[in-house]
Scaffold this motif. Structure first.
Motif, mmCIF file in Angstrom:
data_model
loop_
_atom_site.group_PDB
_atom_site.id
_atom_site.type_symbol
_atom_site.label_atom_id
_atom_site.label_comp_id
_atom_site.label_asym_id
_atom_site.label_seq_id
_atom_site.Cartn_x
_atom_site.Cartn_y
_atom_site.Cartn_z
ATOM 1 N N CYS A 20 15.869 50.485 70.166
ATOM 2 C CA CYS A 20 16.301 50.918 68.838
ATOM 3 C C CYS A 20 16.182 52.426 68.739
ATOM 4 O O CYS A 20 15.547 53.076 69.557
ATOM 5 N N VAL A 28 14.514 44.291 57.789
ATOM 6 C CA VAL A 28 15.729 43.543 58.051
ATOM 7 C C VAL A 28 16.252 43.020 56.724
ATOM 8 O O VAL A 28 15.851 43.463 55.660
ATOM 9 N N THR A 315 10.566 43.171 67.384
ATOM 10 C CA THR A 315 11.225 42.642 66.200
ATOM 11 C C THR A 315 10.303 41.630 65.524
ATOM 12 O O THR A 315 9.276 41.222 66.086
ATOM 13 N N VAL A 350 10.716 46.177 63.909
ATOM 14 C CA VAL A 350 11.790 46.099 62.938
ATOM 15 C C VAL A 350 11.549 44.858 62.077
ATOM 16 O O VAL A 350 11.355 43.762 62.586
#
Length: 399
Positions: A20, A28, A315, A350
């Motif tokens: 990223c 998100v 993530t 994220v």
């Protein structure tokens, strides 16, 4: 430098990760309404948030929205966070140079001052009953955990002192071995686990009703602790070694099984370097690149390196994988949340960038088929069970 790009892509591909940008989006997609509802319905306990040291180094008023950091009152309320354990973090250098006792008291003073300035927003939580009683009041309950036992200074009277001041767990060591235990980061294994005083301290912590935190300690220190402790222990902010091979700071499967047998709980650290192999190895890749280029691995080089080789942020799904692994290995009763917000720099995944994002975690758990009962255990039930067991053991010793 180009070969590190290829290496980065190769490891990313093997890990199923994505490189990223260095400034990913804060979160998100908005969580579904049920996740938001559950975040408010159930108590959320996070056993490791580094606000005290953050404010000690760079003060802000966290009773209102702040420009920096991952914690403030508005974001905590948005995310449903009820009881963060504020980390009374003592850097390892204080073991060598002294001053840890003083710093610990100052950091505790600062948390008490925060409550004093904003009594409608914050309250101290000195036991598990306080967390439950203050739930629904609009106040964030501040529990205290000491990260690094250096301030004990080999004196059991200091343990009593810090218990009276509200400390409810002690991480026995940090990034270097101390007078209590060997650190997972320290290749010098002076004690081959716990020191003689460390073994004495484990018993004393049991008897006083303070949780023992085995995050950061060496494997030998971990096994000695769970063998000695008569009450469940915690890993306040650790993830799983099966996803970061060779990283002793995390727990392997045998350790998780031993922790479950002890009745304890592993509180999953959100930091990307704790939950993915690629992020865990990123620093070594950067250092190797600097060495090959014949330059210092300083801030300027790190910035240039990140431009060519974006940091491989984890993530939300990666963190959920860690929770899944514990549940499949030992069951739902032995896993919780120890995010390390304000403690892992800009390496957060994220979707889990600050304390407003717990609903994202809940949404992910719902999508993976976890029941509300399961989710409540992960959010707080498992940790509160351990805390109560530690309190009850100490009470029984005093009768």
């Amino acid at each position: 430098m180009q070969k590190y790009t290829a290496l980065t892509l190769a490891i990313l591909g093997a890990s199923g990760l994505t490189a990223c940008s260095t400034t990913p989006a804060t979160s998100v997609a908005e969580p579904v309404s049920k996740a938001q509802q559950l975040a408010q319905k159930y108590i959320i306990v996070d056993t490791h948030i580094d606000v005290p040291y953050r404010l000690h180094k760079d003060w802000e008023d966290v009773s209102v929205a702040t420009k920096r950091g991952e914690f403030d009152y508005p974001r905590a309320i948005q995310g449903g966070l009820n009881a963060p354990f504020m980390s009374i973090y003592i850097p390892a250098s204080y073991e060598r140079n002294g001053g840890g006792y003083q710093l610990a008291n100052q950091l505790i003073d600062n948390m008490e001052a925060l409550v004093g300035r904003s009594p409608g927003k914050f309250a101290m939580a000195h036991d598990s009953k306080d967390v439950v009683a203050q739930f629904g009041s609009g106040k964030v309950s501040l529990a205290l955990g000491m990260e690094n036992g250096t301030p004990i200074e080999g004196k059991l009277e200091n343990l009593q002192h810090f218990y009276q001041r509200g400390i409810r767990y002690i991480t026995l060591a940090h990034s270097e071995s101390n007078h209590i235990a060997d650190s997972s980061y320290d290749i010098r294994r002076k004690w081959r686990g716990l020191s003689p005083f460390g073994k004495e301290l484990v018993t004393a912590m049991n008897n006083i009703g303070m949780m023992i935190d085995i995050s950061h300690v060496s494997d030998e220190a971990f096994y000695q602790t769970v063998a000695l402790s008569k009450a469940p222990v915690i890993a306040s902010h650790s993830s799983l070694r099966s996803y970061t091979p060779g990283f002793e700071r995390n727990m392997d499967d045998d350790m998780i099984k031993a922790l479950a047998k002890n009745g304890g709980v592993v509180q999953i650290n959100f930091g990307s370097s704790f939950v993915t192999a690629m992020a865990n190895q990123y620093g070594a890749l950067r250092k190797a690149a600097a060495k090959q280029a014949g330059v210092a691995d300083d801030d300027a080089f790190e910035l240039a390196f990140r431009k060519k080789h974006p940091y491989p942020f984890a993530t939300l799904d990666t963190v959920l994988d860690h929770i899944d692994h514990v549940v499949k290995l030992v069951g739902i009763d032995y896993v919780g949340i120890g995010s390390d917000y304000d403690g892992v720099g800009d390496s957060l995944p994220v979707g889990l960038k600050d304390v407003s994002t717990y609903p994202n975690l809940i949404d992910g758990l719902l999508k993976r088929g976890y029941s509300e009962t399961d989710i409540e255990k992960i959010l707080s039930g498992n940790l509160l069970r351990v805390w109560r067991a530690v309190e009850q053991y100490a009470l029984a010793q005093s009768l």
